[in-house]
Design an enzyme around this catalytic site. Structure first.
Site, PDB file in Angstrom:
ATOM      1  N   ARG A   1       0.849  -1.186   0.000  1.00  0.00           N
ATOM      2  CA  ARG A   1       0.000   0.000   0.000  1.00  0.00           C
ATOM      3  C   ARG A   1       0.888   1.240   0.000  1.00  0.00           C
ATOM      4  O   ARG A   1       1.606   1.474   0.976  1.00  0.00           O
ATOM      5  CB  ARG A   1      -0.888   0.037   1.268  1.00  0.00           C
ATOM      6  N   GLU A  50     -10.646  -1.799  14.267  1.00  0.00           N
ATOM      7  CA  GLU A  50     -11.012  -2.615  13.121  1.00  0.00           C
ATOM      8  C   GLU A  50      -9.796  -3.440  12.735  1.00  0.00           C
ATOM      9  O   GLU A  50      -8.693  -2.912  12.636  1.00  0.00           O
ATOM     10  CB  GLU A  50     -11.415  -1.686  11.959  1.00  0.00           C
TER      11      GLU A  50
END
Lengths: 550, 550
Positions: B323, B473
């Site tokens: 990423r 998360e």
């Protein structure tokens, strides 16, 4: 065991299809990709037309009292509408013991064989297992002729749900793996495949022997070329051999991990994005990393060594390695899965060889003993001789290898490397003489990477080795240099800019144990174990100099 | 058990060192990397001088009748000269039962404590285990004062071989893990560390509590900053906590694989080099691939779905994901290890949630039950509350989550995404109300990737979920779109050039089962399980927007 009808079927009565019979056996190999795309587009259009026709048909089929027993399930019904807790069976589990039971299965419609207006067969497939589903129009069974028509009009490879009663056939079934049939009570199409597939699965699954037999009989069967297979890999992967190959690959990795974990190795993950130029050389993919020049790791080599310096004693890694080589051979890929290990050694790199011996014997034994079904399946399409191996692998020095080649008439530069041809010849010679594969060790230092430890008695040679399987080099390993002085010297001699690997070299200044290790490509292990002729067969989505898709 | 002296010692009598005492406790945190390099260079020079001095000393020490019992082993002796078959012991195995036995061990010299000219202690370390070695000059034991001097002059973290007799100390040992001592008979240095290390391991291993206690006592201890740790990662990795963290990480991966394999998943490897732009978005590393534009995969998403279309039914992958995000947070990396799974579903994506429930309970149970030593070791430096989890995780809809936040005074755009702050707050609220972590499902479609299946009853929402652990998360998953028409529509709506993913979309035209899956970062699992405050602590060699080395 009885199962409720799918909610899709009971809620809005699904429509019976009325697509006309369409042959799905189309030769694919001769099609260019462009042509195939065109065909696919045409097919899509055809399908949409069929869907429209089907909708019009709904009114007609409303007459059918069994209309709710079959039909195309609209996508809305499969959007996680509800949890019905229906029980699903696995095709591979269906055997004589299941006879008389009502079962529910979902699979690919591998074959559709209309017999008459009142009877048809649909073969459903899950992975390597297939089962024959029988439709016979009968009011008692709740099967109408419209339902038979719907089934025969399914396109091959569509996803189909079948509910039915397991029965035993009168004669053994030749074309399915399971020796039972399902007497269909309900049949729904979950997702249609286009009517014309770019690859016909039957063609893709044939062995060379079948082609030869057909040719002798004057029949010309369609061959699916390697490129076509890879262009439509998601179809090609469904052949029994391909289903088996990647299950074998998974088992090789599992056993690699299990064995090394049992020997106190720790699994690590090293970065693939690195500064500098990896281990040097031209075969490096370069990119920009937030404004800094970076490259993709050609191996986890430097990092597994730093992990050893970090006190991990024994480490392994399974991960991608990248080689920007322009090698279009049967055994090179631009990206492959490296199985790498590195370990402290007390005094000799033969300690590494001992681990390799134990490791590969454990992998090969496991495959032979526990993957019989997969190996047989591969064998049916690509017949191969089982691999021979010893508990303790034969070891030859590089000099001995060169000498054997020389005696057989192949002159090799004594301080150079073996090319693939010489390697293969040597493999043959050793097999003839010793009947086995082998380690070759003590390679010339010049043909090994800079971090390889030179031999104590002659620095023109190195403490390194390769392992040959079926006469091809597969594993490479060595003792590594563990002092910063020698490492700097060797890197410089090999033309590597030491500034780009300074933190690697520094690691050896802070206390570094003697160590060695090895690396091997997962795809090559599978390729050579199964004697496949191309490494593209053992890479799920291969990358070679020409191929970047799918 | 008696062991032969190392060949190094018996062949050419090794020289006794005569390096003057040097303090190796140098504050490292305040040093810039440049300064540290300078120091390292200085230290190297000092070491070379020491070596010269040592060579001159040889003549003197020739008087020592026990000169062969100690010394620096020249590198030539560790270049795989011979296989002696000497038996080595593991530090972690040394317990009272070994008392009286002669053992041979190799380790890092963690601490060197001179007591007098006639006595010294050397603590040897292997991974998480340490043992105290005692040198007492005595003609009976073959130990000279020169040998004691050699030992006290060793630099910390050097690699040292010790042969000696295991004995039981009179009082419990506080500073080592093993409760036995080794009465040294022979001691050899295999590879010297530079005298001045850029990080002092004691400093790097201290807990916050120790710092506070020292400060209360008016003492100022050296803190090793995160960047210094990472700059010298091969030293930093030797702290007990770091030895434990990456062993835990390896166990998480093992259990992830084991559990999924037991549920008939197949481990696959998808390519990291891909054409097009992966899943779209800006966070893509781009490069040239043999003249074609390519990028690094942001996840194995498209490939694991194609494997499902390829008939694999259930697949998982462990591998790097990339990423190019410019996120400098405690929980983002530019390269991390993805744990990904994808599976056919029959009717609802809760089938995926069930797998996740079983999977993570099995991982957490395994860590709690079988990794006690590692967890205690991490706890000593980074104390944490054990993770609470249920066998069946609580499920809340996104709307319910938003409502809880609203009631607690945090207004969230109902069709927008949660930011980290809101996420954490919701995590706290749920823990307060239900005492557990949770699944949140039915996210707005707009905040999920294009391949996410919309809800059947409201296409503004999606068949997707996240799992929260310690209020953050961690896992993301969903049902995926399995028809080419809807997939093309969704990709187009999300601004993705469908031409760049044509072979992916095509895969759904050839028969594609309904399916769903999830992904989770290995580093995040370890970080949250151990409640560590920074993801860089759970990445062996982390990559963030600033860091590309080592």
């Amino acid at each position: 065991m009885s199962s409720e009808p799918p909610p899709s079927a009971s809620a809005p009565p699904a429509a019976a299809a009325a697509v006309d019979d369409m042959s799905t056996d189309l030769a694919a190999t001769t099609l260019s990709k462009k042509q195939a795309k065109k065909d696919a587009r045409k097919a899509e259009k055809a399908e949409k037309a069929a869907q429209r026709q089907q909708q019009q048909q709904q009114a007609v089929d409303a007459d059918d009292p069994f209309a709710s027993h079959y039909g195309d399930v609209p996508v809305e019904e499969i959007q996680s509408k509800a949890v019905s807790n229906r029980v699903w069976s696995q095709v591979g589990d269906l055997d004589a013991a299941a006879a008389g039971r009502t079962v529910l299965i979902r699979g690919f419609a591998q074959a559709i064989r209309p017999v008459s207006k009142k009877m048809a067969f649909v073969v459903l497939r899950q992975s390597m297992s297939t089962v024959q589903c029988v439709l016979v129009a009968s009011a008692n069974a709740g099967v109408s002729t419209q339902m038979v028509k719907f089934a025969t009009a399914l396109s091959k490879e569509s996803i189909v749900d079948v509910e039915g009663v397991v029965s035993l056939p009168k004669e053994p079934l030749k074309s399915t793996t399971q020796q039972v049939e399902i007497q269909v009570r309900k049949i729904y199409c979950i997702n249609r495949a286009v009517p014309t597939l770019p690859i016909n699965l039957e063609d893709a699954a044939r062995s060379e022997a079948e082609f030869e037999k057909a040719e002798q009989g004057g029949e010309k069967l369609v061959r699916v070329g390697q490129d076509t297979r890879l262009n439509y890999r998601s179809i090609d992967l469904r052949t029994p051999a391909n289903q088996a190959i990647f299950r074998i690959q998974c088992q090789v990795e599992n056993k690699f991990r299990e064995y090394l974990l049992s020997k106190d190795f720790v699994g690590i993950h090293s970065p693939k994005l690195i500064g500098g130029s990896s281990e040097g050389g031209a075969a490096v993919f370069k990119l920009m990393y937030n404004g800094q020049p970076a490259c993709l790791a050609q191996s986890p080599q430097l990092y597994k060594q730093m992990a050893i310096c970090g006190g991990y004693e024994r480490v392994f890694e399974v991960g991608p390695v990248f080689r920007a080589e322009n090698s279009n051979t049967h055994r090179h890929l631009c990206e492959f899965v490296g199985l790498d290990a590195e370990m402290e050694i007390k005094e000799h790199y033969f300690e590494v060889c001992d681990i390799i011996d134990g490791l590969f014997v454990s992998i090969f034994k496991h495959l032979t003993e526990n993957c019989k079904k997969e190996l047989e399946t591969i064998n049916r399409q690509y017949p191969f001789e089982p691999l021979k191996y010893l508990d303790k692998t034969l070891k030859l020095t590089y000099e001995e290898g060169i000498q054997m080649l020389k005696e057989a008439g192949t002159e090799i530069e004594p301080m150079g490397d073996l090319n693939t041809e010489a390697e293969k010849k040597l493999g043959r010679l050793v097999r003839e003489k010793f009947g086995t594969d082998f380690f070759m060790y003590r390679y010339p230092l010049a043909v090994r990477p800079f971090y390889t430890m030179p031999c104590y008695d002659n620095t023109a040679y190195s403490n390194s080795f390769d392992v040959f399987i079926r006469g091809e080099e597969i594993i490479s390993g060595a003792q590594r240099v563990h002092t910063p002085e020698l490492l700097t010297k060797r890197a410089t001699e090999c033309g590597i800019d030491v500034n780009t690997i300074s933190s690697y070299i520094e690691s050896f200044s802070y206390g570094a144990p003697p160590h060695g290790g090895f690396g091997v490509g997962l795809e090559r292990v599978v390729m050579l174990f199964c004697a496949l002729n191309n490494i593209r067969k053992t890479s799920l989505f291969p990358r070679d100099p020409q191929r970047l898709t799918p």
